[in-house]
Design a protein around this motif. Structure first.
Motif, PDB file in Angstrom:
ATOM      1  N   UNK A 159     -31.295   1.598   3.947  1.00 16.23           N
ATOM      2  CA  UNK A 159     -31.822   1.964   5.271  1.00 16.23           C
ATOM      3  C   UNK A 159     -31.236   3.295   5.729  1.00 16.23           C
ATOM      4  N   UNK A 160     -31.983   3.996   6.571  1.00 18.40           N
ATOM      5  CA  UNK A 160     -31.436   5.168   7.239  1.00 18.40           C
ATOM      6  C   UNK A 160     -30.387   4.698   8.242  1.00 18.40           C
ATOM      7  N   UNK A 161     -29.464   5.576   8.649  1.00 19.22           N
ATOM      8  CA  UNK A 161     -28.453   5.163   9.635  1.00 19.22           C
ATOM      9  C   UNK A 161     -29.116   4.531  10.865  1.00 19.22           C
ATOM     10  N   UNK A 188     -45.624  15.712  16.206  1.00 18.58           N
ATOM     11  CA  UNK A 188     -45.929  15.762  17.638  1.00 18.58           C
ATOM     12  C   UNK A 188     -44.676  15.723  18.507  1.00 18.58           C
ATOM     13  N   UNK A 189     -43.578  15.206  17.953  1.00 19.10           N
ATOM     14  CA  UNK A 189     -42.326  15.121  18.716  1.00 19.10           C
ATOM     15  C   UNK A 189     -41.155  15.186  17.743  1.00 19.10           C
ATOM     16  N   UNK A 190     -40.529  16.348  17.657  1.00 19.89           N
ATOM     17  CA  UNK A 190     -39.428  16.549  16.717  1.00 19.89           C
ATOM     18  C   UNK A 190     -38.073  16.165  17.307  1.00 19.89           C
ATOM     19  N   UNK A 191     -38.069  15.660  18.523  1.00 22.55           N
ATOM     20  CA  UNK A 191     -36.823  15.183  19.135  1.00 22.55           C
ATOM     21  C   UNK A 191     -37.074  13.811  19.768  1.00 22.55           C
ATOM     22  N   UNK A 192     -37.428  12.834  18.943  1.00 21.31           N
ATOM     23  CA  UNK A 192     -37.810  11.508  19.473  1.00 21.31           C
ATOM     24  C   UNK A 192     -36.620  10.744  20.027  1.00 21.31           C
ATOM     25  N   UNK A 193     -36.946   9.737  20.816  1.00 21.89           N
ATOM     26  CA  UNK A 193     -35.940   8.840  21.389  1.00 21.89           C
ATOM     27  C   UNK A 193     -36.189   7.443  20.843  1.00 21.89           C
ATOM     28  N   UNK A 194     -35.119   6.730  20.510  1.00 23.90           N
ATOM     29  CA  UNK A 194     -35.273   5.362  19.992  1.00 23.90           C
ATOM     30  C   UNK A 194     -34.044   4.553  20.385  1.00 23.90           C
ATOM     31  N   UNK A 195     -34.132   3.260  20.203  1.00 28.90           N
ATOM     32  CA  UNK A 195     -32.977   2.389  20.425  1.00 28.90           C
ATOM     33  C   UNK A 195     -32.288   2.150  19.093  1.00 28.90           C
ATOM     34  N   UNK A 196     -31.052   1.668  19.133  1.00 29.03           N
ATOM     35  CA  UNK A 196     -30.335   1.348  17.897  1.00 29.03           C
ATOM     36  C   UNK A 196     -31.113   0.314  17.093  1.00 29.03           C
ATOM     37  N   UNK A 197     -31.240   0.561  15.796  1.00 27.76           N
ATOM     38  CA  UNK A 197     -31.972  -0.368  14.937  1.00 27.76           C
ATOM     39  C   UNK A 197     -31.175  -1.653  14.733  1.00 27.76           C
ATOM     40  N   UNK A 198     -31.899  -2.741  14.630  1.00 29.38           N
ATOM     41  CA  UNK A 198     -31.296  -4.027  14.281  1.00 29.38           C
ATOM     42  C   UNK A 198     -31.616  -4.299  12.817  1.00 29.38           C
ATOM     43  N   UNK A 199     -30.585  -4.342  11.986  1.00 30.63           N
ATOM     44  CA  UNK A 199     -30.792  -4.488  10.547  1.00 30.63           C
ATOM     45  C   UNK A 199     -30.397  -5.880  10.084  1.00 30.63           C
ATOM     46  N   UNK A 200     -31.097  -6.412   9.081  1.00 32.20           N
ATOM     47  CA  UNK A 200     -30.671  -7.682   8.472  1.00 32.20           C
ATOM     48  C   UNK A 200     -29.383  -7.479   7.685  1.00 32.20           C
ATOM     49  N   UNK A 201     -28.683  -8.563   7.443  1.00 34.45           N
ATOM     50  CA  UNK A 201     -27.395  -8.486   6.742  1.00 34.45           C
ATOM     51  C   UNK A 201     -27.503  -7.825   5.374  1.00 34.45           C
ATOM     52  N   UNK A 202     -28.589  -8.067   4.659  1.00 36.81           N
ATOM     53  CA  UNK A 202     -28.730  -7.485   3.319  1.00 36.81           C
ATOM     54  C   UNK A 202     -28.715  -5.964   3.368  1.00 36.81           C
TER      55      UNK A 202
END
Length: 350
Positions: free
Chosen positions: A196-198, A121-135
């Protein structure tokens, strides 16, 4: 156009795989079991192939699907593929006769289909930077460190092959597969091993503009180039990987994790291959012996010792074992017995 259809097809394939697994579990009705197995395996292969087409674009003269450049799309595709891979395992269990998993499979199908349909439905989505755990950051750091190692391992193996000194003619091909696999994991994430993905567009941009082109150049050089082009491109990939490795290391926030010691230890593996490579060039009369990597290994080995707490006798013992192996390797590096040097190198790497 083609990209939208490819993404939408993923949802159709998920439903098809689920239905075929259920059909196979019911037995050989109308002699269709073998045909259903073929269809299910073909659908599974097509879904995986589509996934990488969506991410990497169509190849060669076919430009119908461009390479993905939006990290938010990459993250969404990774999440959908993680759901699919769980469903795929259930589908195989059901197809092989584990009917107790049937309800689980049928339950997993709708949200997996929805995940791919939502992407379409949206091939150019918008998101915020992911917050990842240390692991997650640690795992990403380790994978990029492995890519740095591969850059130097490939160069050393290419020299051995080119000079007729390799004891395994297929080793270079295997390392090139490892190179492609590692770059894919770094750029798009992985479920096995978990990666994780970038999490940021800036990291993905760096991969697209610097890391991936460096890996492609090295691969091309190994297939069609000279020793000189392989050495140049392997050093370029090493530098690109090290830059990302340091950035990921700095993302780990746990003050108890000995990040500098960990980074130095994994970096020593790459430097050891550099030492071996430089010695090979000298032994095979292809260049004067460059001792810069040799000196760097010794400097980093001393730094590792300085970073180890006195009360951690277990780590001190491992450092001493590595240092003893290093002394053995030094004694073999500039001798013509390359097989003996390789054995000493492998002992040091272990």
């Amino acid at each position: 156009g083609v990209l939208l259809n490819t993404v939408a097809t993923q949802a159709v394939l998920v439903s098809k795989i689920t239905e075929l697994a259920c059909s196979i579990s019911r037995g050989n009705a109308n002699g269709q079991m073998a045909a259903n197995w073929d269809l299910m395996n073909a659908s599974r292969a097509q879904l995986t192939q589509n996934y990488f087409i969506i991410l990497q674009g169509t190849q060669g003269n076919d430009t119908s699907v461009p390479k993905a450049t939006n990290v938010c799309l990459v993250q969404q595709l990774k999440a959908a593929m993680d759901q699919y891979e769980q469903l795929d395992r259930e589908a195989l269990r059901v197809a092989f006769g584990d009917t107790e998993r049937l309800v689980q499979l049928v339950t997993m199908a709708p949200p997996t289909v929805d995940a791919f349909e939502e992407i379409s439905l949206n091939l150019n989505p918008v998101c915020t930077n992911s917050s990842l755990p240390d692991d997650d950051w640690k795992a990403m750091h380790a994978e990029v460190a492995e890519l740095a190692v591969l850059s130097q391992h490939l160069a050393a193996e290419f020299i051995l092959v080119r000079q007729g000194q390799s004891f395994n003619e297929k080793k270079l091909d295997s390392l090139l597969v490892d190179l492609e696999t590692s770059v894919r994991r770094i750029m798009f994430g992985s479920s096995q091993p978990v990666l994780a993905a970038p999490p940021k567009q800036t990291y993905f941009d760096y991969m697209l503009t610097t890391l991936e082109p460096a890996a492609t150049t090295l691969r091309t050089a190994c297939l069609t180039g000279t020793v000189e082009t392989v050495l140049t491109s392997s050093d370029a990939l090493f530098s690109a990987a090290r830059t990302l490795q340091e950035q990921y290391l700095n993302e780990v926030s746990d003050p108890r994790w000995p990040k500098e010691r960990v980074d130095l230890a994994v970096s020593q593996v790459a430097v050891a291959y550099q030492v071996f490579k430089d010695a090979l060039l000298a032994v095979l009369d292809m260049a004067e012996h460059d001792r810069s990597s040799w000196n760097r290994f010794e400097e980093q080995q001393k730094r590792l010792s300085d970073l180890t707490l006195v009360e951690r006798q277990d780590i001190i013992a491992k450092w001493e074992a590595a240092d003893s192996a290093w002394q053995v390797l030094q004694g073999t590096l500039l001798t013509p017995e390359i097989s003996r040097t390789e054995k000493a190198l492998n002992d040091l790497l272990a």
